[in-house]
Design an enzyme around this catalytic site. Sequence first.
Site, PDB file in Angstrom:
ATOM      1  N   CYS A 127      88.596  51.137  85.150  1.00  0.00           N
ATOM      2  CA  CYS A 127      88.997  50.287  84.444  1.00  0.00           C
ATOM      3  C   CYS A 127      88.487  49.005  84.602  1.00  0.00           C
ATOM      4  O   CYS A 127      88.895  48.313  85.755  1.00  0.00           O
ATOM      5  CB  CYS A 127      90.596  50.470  84.906  1.00  0.00           C
ATOM      6  SG  CYS A 127      91.740  49.017  84.111  1.00  0.00           S
ATOM      7  N   CYS A 130      91.249  45.994  85.136  1.00  0.00           N
ATOM      8  CA  CYS A 130      91.957  45.988  86.326  1.00  0.00           C
ATOM      9  C   CYS A 130      91.229  45.630  87.522  1.00  0.00           C
ATOM     10  O   CYS A 130      91.766  44.861  88.181  1.00  0.00           O
ATOM     11  CB  CYS A 130      92.484  47.628  86.812  1.00  0.00           C
ATOM     12  SG  CYS A 130      93.345  48.545  85.601  1.00  0.00           S
ATOM     13  N   ASP A 131      89.840  45.939  87.639  1.00  0.00           N
ATOM     14  CA  ASP A 131      89.224  45.891  88.909  1.00  0.00           C
ATOM     15  C   ASP A 131      88.035  44.962  88.579  1.00  0.00           C
ATOM     16  O   ASP A 131      87.185  44.469  89.470  1.00  0.00           O
ATOM     17  CB  ASP A 131      88.669  47.101  89.255  1.00  0.00           C
ATOM     18  CG  ASP A 131      89.681  48.054  89.769  1.00  0.00           C
ATOM     19  OD1 ASP A 131      90.855  47.515  90.099  1.00  0.00           O
ATOM     20  OD2 ASP A 131      89.658  49.348  89.709  1.00  0.00           O
TER      21      ASP A 131
END
Length: 296
Positions: A127, A130-131
């Site tokens: 992701c 997300c990261d």
Amino acid sequence: MVIVGAGPAGLTAAMYCARGGKKTLVLGSIYGSQTAMGGLYENYPGFPDGIHGIELSERILAQAQRFGVENQVEQVEKIVNLGDFFRLKTENWQYEARAIILAMGASHRQIGVPGEEELTARGVSYCVHCDGALFRNKNVAVIGYGNGAARAILYLANIASKVHLLSPKERLVAEPIYLERLKSLTNFAATFGARITEIQGKEFVEGVQFDVGKTPRSLRVDGVFVEMGMKPNIELAEGLGLDITTGGYIKVKRLNQETSMPGVFAAGDLTGGRMQAATAVGEGASAGISALQYLG
Ligand SMILES: Cc1cc2nc3c(=O)[nH]c(=O)nc-3n(C[C@H](O)[C@H](O)[C@H](O)COP(=O)(O)OP(=O)(O)OC[C@H]3O[C@@H](n4cnc5c(N)ncnc54)[C@H](O)[C@@H]3O)c2cc1C
């Protein structure tokens, strides 16, 4: 009504059911939906500047709750058909419903090489939204070949110092709008025909090993983003005994989203098709209407 899955398909189905007068429960979390990973959705109708996927889910949930939909953030482990009703078991509880709609979506495919599982959350991620921010001014690799990979590269190029695409195919199979945008990147390189053999690292990712043809090669990177597509979450449907297509999706009649079992409807990515938020919403609406008709 119980709906399993809190993505665009499940939430839309729930809204139709509750608005149609049925006591409606959604089991699942909007933060488990693909929309939570998708970043900006530019092709969802009605939002000229695009809408972040998670905001879309939050808005559909709020709209559904206005009509009385309840949402429990619980993972369904098993569904049993008891004739007049269905029993859904979660870790701590069980629920009963006269009809159910399955909308569990899809999950990321793994590459399946040594190092991938061991280094997940230690440099291996599925992701970018997300990261990605963890890799500011670092070298990262994107492993994939489609729209997901193209979008990941475009996102990461604004953060990382260099983005390497390692693609198992001979070219990137993505929408022209993304391919055009990739041309303007100055910190992007691609290797095609790369067969990944290992993700390396002790504590954190340190590199990737791959073959191009018969030649072994390696790349030093701090992060690896896997964008190898999605696989439908059909385990509950298999346990319930629903018909599955040869492609591995829940078999439905497209006219009304009926499955092979009376009282069970399915919508969204786990039924295959175009696998878009807009189509998930359309199928969710159709499943909701069909469930209302079924219940009378
Ligand atoms: C990175 C990325 C970018 C994308 N970009 C776009 C885009 O720009 N435009 C577009 O239209 N589409 C895009 N998509 C695709 C789009 O997000 C999906 O088609 C859509 O979310 C599918 O909706 P769904 O409701 O079928 O499933 P999902 O959104 O996957 O939701 C599934 C739900 O089921 C829940 N669930 C799963 N198993 C269980 C269980 N056992 N018990 C309870 N709950 C369970 C999950 O937690 C989740 O709430 C993108 C997807 C990704 C991953």
